[in-house]
Design a protein around this motif. Sequence first.
Motif, PDB file in Angstrom:
ATOM      1  N   VAL A  39       3.214  -1.105   1.261  1.00 67.19           N
ATOM      2  CA  VAL A  39       3.271  -0.669   2.650  1.00 67.19           C
ATOM      3  C   VAL A  39       2.670  -1.769   3.532  1.00 67.19           C
ATOM      4  O   VAL A  39       1.518  -2.165   3.349  1.00 67.19           O
ATOM      5  CB  VAL A  39       2.520   0.661   2.830  1.00 67.19           C
ATOM      6  CG1 VAL A  39       2.531   1.093   4.284  1.00 67.19           C
ATOM      7  CG2 VAL A  39       3.157   1.741   1.949  1.00 67.19           C
ATOM      8  N   LYS A  41       3.048  -1.726   7.066  1.00 68.31           N
ATOM      9  CA  LYS A  41       2.996  -1.290   8.469  1.00 68.31           C
ATOM     10  C   LYS A  41       1.691  -1.799   9.105  1.00 68.31           C
ATOM     11  O   LYS A  41       0.815  -2.314   8.396  1.00 68.31           O
ATOM     12  CB  LYS A  41       3.071   0.228   8.525  1.00 68.31           C
ATOM     13  CG  LYS A  41       1.854   0.913   7.922  1.00 68.31           C
ATOM     14  CD  LYS A  41       2.007   2.415   7.786  1.00 68.31           C
ATOM     15  CE  LYS A  41       0.753   3.010   7.156  1.00 68.31           C
ATOM     16  NZ  LYS A  41       0.898   4.415   6.796  1.00 68.31           N
ATOM     17  N   TYR A  45      -1.546  -4.112   7.681  1.00 67.34           N
ATOM     18  CA  TYR A  45      -2.946  -3.698   7.781  1.00 67.34           C
ATOM     19  C   TYR A  45      -3.798  -4.841   8.334  1.00 67.34           C
ATOM     20  O   TYR A  45      -4.896  -5.144   7.842  1.00 67.34           O
ATOM     21  CB  TYR A  45      -3.484  -3.235   6.423  1.00 67.34           C
ATOM     22  CG  TYR A  45      -2.897  -1.934   5.908  1.00 67.34           C
ATOM     23  CD1 TYR A  45      -1.522  -1.730   5.904  1.00 67.34           C
ATOM     24  CD2 TYR A  45      -3.708  -0.917   5.406  1.00 67.34           C
ATOM     25  CE1 TYR A  45      -0.983  -0.540   5.434  1.00 67.34           C
ATOM     26  CE2 TYR A  45      -3.167   0.281   4.931  1.00 67.34           C
ATOM     27  CZ  TYR A  45      -1.802   0.452   4.950  1.00 67.34           C
ATOM     28  OH  TYR A  45      -1.256   1.617   4.477  1.00 67.34           O
ATOM     29  N   MET A  88       9.826   4.061   7.489  1.00 66.59           N
ATOM     30  CA  MET A  88       9.324   5.419   7.235  1.00 66.59           C
ATOM     31  C   MET A  88       9.182   6.239   8.513  1.00 66.59           C
ATOM     32  O   MET A  88       8.834   7.415   8.456  1.00 66.59           O
ATOM     33  CB  MET A  88       7.957   5.345   6.544  1.00 66.59           C
ATOM     34  CG  MET A  88       7.941   4.554   5.252  1.00 66.59           C
ATOM     35  SD  MET A  88       6.338   4.695   4.400  1.00 66.59           S
ATOM     36  CE  MET A  88       5.262   3.795   5.541  1.00 66.59           C
ATOM     37  N   ARG A 140       3.696  16.859   9.900  1.00 64.94           N
ATOM     38  CA  ARG A 140       3.837  15.683  10.758  1.00 64.94           C
ATOM     39  C   ARG A 140       5.330  15.472  10.978  1.00 64.94           C
ATOM     40  O   ARG A 140       5.893  15.944  11.945  1.00 64.94           O
ATOM     41  CB  ARG A 140       3.152  14.476  10.095  1.00 64.94           C
ATOM     42  CG  ARG A 140       3.084  13.266  10.980  1.00 64.94           C
ATOM     43  CD  ARG A 140       2.190  12.179  10.399  1.00 64.94           C
ATOM     44  NE  ARG A 140       2.754  11.520   9.242  1.00 64.94           N
ATOM     45  CZ  ARG A 140       2.184  10.486   8.634  1.00 64.94           C
ATOM     46  NH1 ARG A 140       1.024  10.012   9.066  1.00 64.94           N
ATOM     47  NH2 ARG A 140       2.753   9.930   7.589  1.00 64.94           N
ATOM     48  N   HIS A 170       4.563  13.227   2.256  1.00 58.88           N
ATOM     49  CA  HIS A 170       3.285  12.516   2.383  1.00 58.88           C
ATOM     50  C   HIS A 170       2.164  13.538   2.328  1.00 58.88           C
ATOM     51  O   HIS A 170       2.280  14.624   2.890  1.00 58.88           O
ATOM     52  CB  HIS A 170       3.262  11.736   3.705  1.00 58.88           C
ATOM     53  CG  HIS A 170       2.099  10.802   3.852  1.00 58.88           C
ATOM     54  ND1 HIS A 170       1.818   9.801   2.942  1.00 58.88           N
ATOM     55  CD2 HIS A 170       1.136  10.695   4.812  1.00 58.88           C
ATOM     56  CE1 HIS A 170       0.738   9.125   3.338  1.00 58.88           C
ATOM     57  NE2 HIS A 170       0.310   9.659   4.465  1.00 58.88           N
ATOM     58  N   CYS A 211       0.673   7.858  -1.873  1.00 66.86           N
ATOM     59  CA  CYS A 211       0.025   6.710  -1.237  1.00 66.86           C
ATOM     60  C   CYS A 211      -1.074   6.277  -2.211  1.00 66.86           C
ATOM     61  O   CYS A 211      -1.178   6.808  -3.315  1.00 66.86           O
ATOM     62  CB  CYS A 211      -0.571   7.131   0.099  1.00 66.86           C
ATOM     63  SG  CYS A 211      -1.747   8.491  -0.087  1.00 66.86           S
ATOM     64  N   SER A 212      -1.932   5.354  -1.785  1.00 60.97           N
ATOM     65  CA  SER A 212      -2.980   4.846  -2.695  1.00 60.97           C
ATOM     66  C   SER A 212      -3.847   5.975  -3.247  1.00 60.97           C
ATOM     67  O   SER A 212      -4.065   6.074  -4.461  1.00 60.97           O
ATOM     68  CB  SER A 212      -3.890   3.853  -1.964  1.00 60.97           C
ATOM     69  OG  SER A 212      -3.166   2.733  -1.529  1.00 60.97           O
ATOM     70  N   ARG A 227       4.098   4.413  -2.815  1.00 58.87           N
ATOM     71  CA  ARG A 227       4.016   3.618  -1.578  1.00 58.87           C
ATOM     72  C   ARG A 227       2.551   3.259  -1.377  1.00 58.87           C
ATOM     73  O   ARG A 227       1.749   4.079  -0.915  1.00 58.87           O
ATOM     74  CB  ARG A 227       4.522   4.433  -0.382  1.00 58.87           C
ATOM     75  CG  ARG A 227       5.900   5.064  -0.574  1.00 58.87           C
ATOM     76  CD  ARG A 227       6.304   5.842   0.672  1.00 58.87           C
ATOM     77  NE  ARG A 227       5.336   6.863   1.034  1.00 58.87           N
ATOM     78  CZ  ARG A 227       5.462   8.171   0.757  1.00 58.87           C
ATOM     79  NH1 ARG A 227       6.535   8.625   0.140  1.00 58.87           N
ATOM     80  NH2 ARG A 227       4.523   9.022   1.130  1.00 58.87           N
ATOM     81  N   ILE A 228       2.218   2.048  -1.755  1.00 53.99           N
ATOM     82  CA  ILE A 228       0.806   1.671  -1.781  1.00 53.99           C
ATOM     83  C   ILE A 228       0.498   0.702  -0.651  1.00 53.99           C
ATOM     84  O   ILE A 228       1.128  -0.344  -0.527  1.00 53.99           O
ATOM     85  CB  ILE A 228       0.450   1.001  -3.133  1.00 53.99           C
ATOM     86  CG1 ILE A 228       0.737   1.947  -4.294  1.00 53.99           C
ATOM     87  CG2 ILE A 228      -1.002   0.529  -3.133  1.00 53.99           C
ATOM     88  CD1 ILE A 228      -0.205   3.102  -4.449  1.00 53.99           C
ATOM     89  N   GLY A 229      -0.479   1.070   0.159  1.00 54.21           N
ATOM     90  CA  GLY A 229      -0.927   0.183   1.222  1.00 54.21           C
ATOM     91  C   GLY A 229      -2.314  -0.360   0.926  1.00 54.21           C
ATOM     92  O   GLY A 229      -2.488  -1.419   0.319  1.00 54.21           O
ATOM     93  N   ILE A 230      -3.315   0.401   1.308  1.00 54.45           N
ATOM     94  CA  ILE A 230      -4.697  -0.083   1.385  1.00 54.45           C
ATOM     95  C   ILE A 230      -5.210  -0.776   0.108  1.00 54.45           C
ATOM     96  O   ILE A 230      -5.931  -1.762   0.195  1.00 54.45           O
ATOM     97  CB  ILE A 230      -5.632   1.086   1.824  1.00 54.45           C
ATOM     98  CG1 ILE A 230      -6.968   0.572   2.332  1.00 54.45           C
ATOM     99  CG2 ILE A 230      -5.809   2.116   0.732  1.00 54.45           C
ATOM    100  CD1 ILE A 230      -6.979   0.229   3.785  1.00 54.45           C
ATOM    101  N   TYR A 373      -8.853   1.511   7.532  1.00 52.95           N
ATOM    102  CA  TYR A 373      -7.521   1.383   8.110  1.00 52.95           C
ATOM    103  C   TYR A 373      -7.586   0.979   9.575  1.00 52.95           C
ATOM    104  O   TYR A 373      -6.860   0.119  10.032  1.00 52.95           O
ATOM    105  CB  TYR A 373      -6.780   2.718   8.019  1.00 52.95           C
ATOM    106  CG  TYR A 373      -6.566   3.236   6.619  1.00 52.95           C
ATOM    107  CD1 TYR A 373      -5.362   3.004   5.964  1.00 52.95           C
ATOM    108  CD2 TYR A 373      -7.542   3.989   5.985  1.00 52.95           C
ATOM    109  CE1 TYR A 373      -5.148   3.513   4.692  1.00 52.95           C
ATOM    110  CE2 TYR A 373      -7.338   4.496   4.714  1.00 52.95           C
ATOM    111  CZ  TYR A 373      -6.135   4.261   4.073  1.00 52.95           C
ATOM    112  OH  TYR A 373      -5.932   4.759   2.822  1.00 52.95           O
TER     113      TYR A 373
END
Length: 389
Positions: A39, A41, A45, A88, A140, A170, A211-212, A227-230, A373
């Motif tokens: 991710v 977005k 980050y 997304m 959401r 999510h 997510c993470s 879907r991994i971001g942080i 974040y």
Amino acid sequence: MDIYSEHHTSSISISKSALKNNIQFIKEKVCGDALLSLVVKGNAYGHGIEEFVPLAQSFGVNRFSVFSAHEAFRVMSVKKGAIHLIIMGMIENEQLEWAISNDIEIYIFEKDRLLSVTSVAKKLNKKAIIHIEVETGMNRTGFDQKELNEVAQIIKLNEEHLQIEGLCTHYAGAESVSNYLRIQNQIKKFNSIYSYFCDQGIKPTLRHTACSAAAVNYPETLMDMVRIGILTYGFWPSRETFIQYLKNNGLRGDDPLRRVITWKSKVLSIKHVKRGEFVGYGTSFMTSRDMRIAAVPVGYGYGYSRNLSNQGRVLVHGKRAGVIGIVNMNMMIIDINDISDVKKGDEVILIGKQKNLSISVTAFGELSNQPNYELLTRLPKDLPRIITR
Ligand SMILES: *Cc1c(COP(=O)(O)O)cnc(C)c1O
């Protein structure tokens, strides 16, 4: 090379080896057999989409997720070769033609977009690659239960124009055990919606929900893709998630992640202040002794949150220095009383390592209740991201 570009008061660098370490860690210890979509977005980050995406690609990642068409456009302008790219969130109907003709994958969570995508795909005579987002309890975006029948009918009618690449949702706070029951309900709901679509003869290629935090705390959410971001950037979604990881793996102590970003500035000016004086605007900090303080030319206007007034910590000469008083627009004041020989121009680490110490955002994020974040994504976009080893 002098990393302090003459027009900026701080600098950001991105570590290749740290990123490589984190991607390897995620693939080996977090994803299981699921595919990995990174991710990116929020300007990756805060790390910089343009710098980050090609680096991640060089470490074998070819799937990315963004929030908006604008971010997708930035990814497309720097990517090398073929990638899977998912939007997304936000895309205008006028942008669908661009997205579909470039094989950009799109979340669908409302009927207007489903119909618009279908008609653009028809016009282009090309299949739109879509991910159906369903509501499971986050409230959401996502199709509600009562809309699913209609969605299924539209999809069946337009099979030759739609490729159902994903079914997704999510979770509403997988980083804290206090949301445990809510997450369990979401997982149940998602699985039953998946069965519903299968019963309708619609079989999404990839189920993806994690997510993470979900990937670490609820392994049953890994499914076909995550879907991994942080984690990619070297931060845990919460302290709790880190502890859970250690527990699951029988480990104690060492953090397997490495921070990718370093954010630094330098001492602008030094001053002695007598005991009993207020420092900065207002009366939030009074000296309890004669003390030495330093001004650092970074404030909330440059991404250092005002919430960190009297809370943040930075590193100078490998030692911690606390932020004192209110963070200003362009400056903050730090306490250097117990750090000897600090001079104008000395390096100040805002995020990152110096000697044996490191400032993670969480360290003060928890104090100020501001998650990693937020601070990361507020880092100034106009600072060049310098890529280091
Ligand atoms: C931001 C986001 C993610 C990634 O979350 P992390 O906690 O950074 O791993 C995954 N899915 C969606 C829908 C998101 O908005």
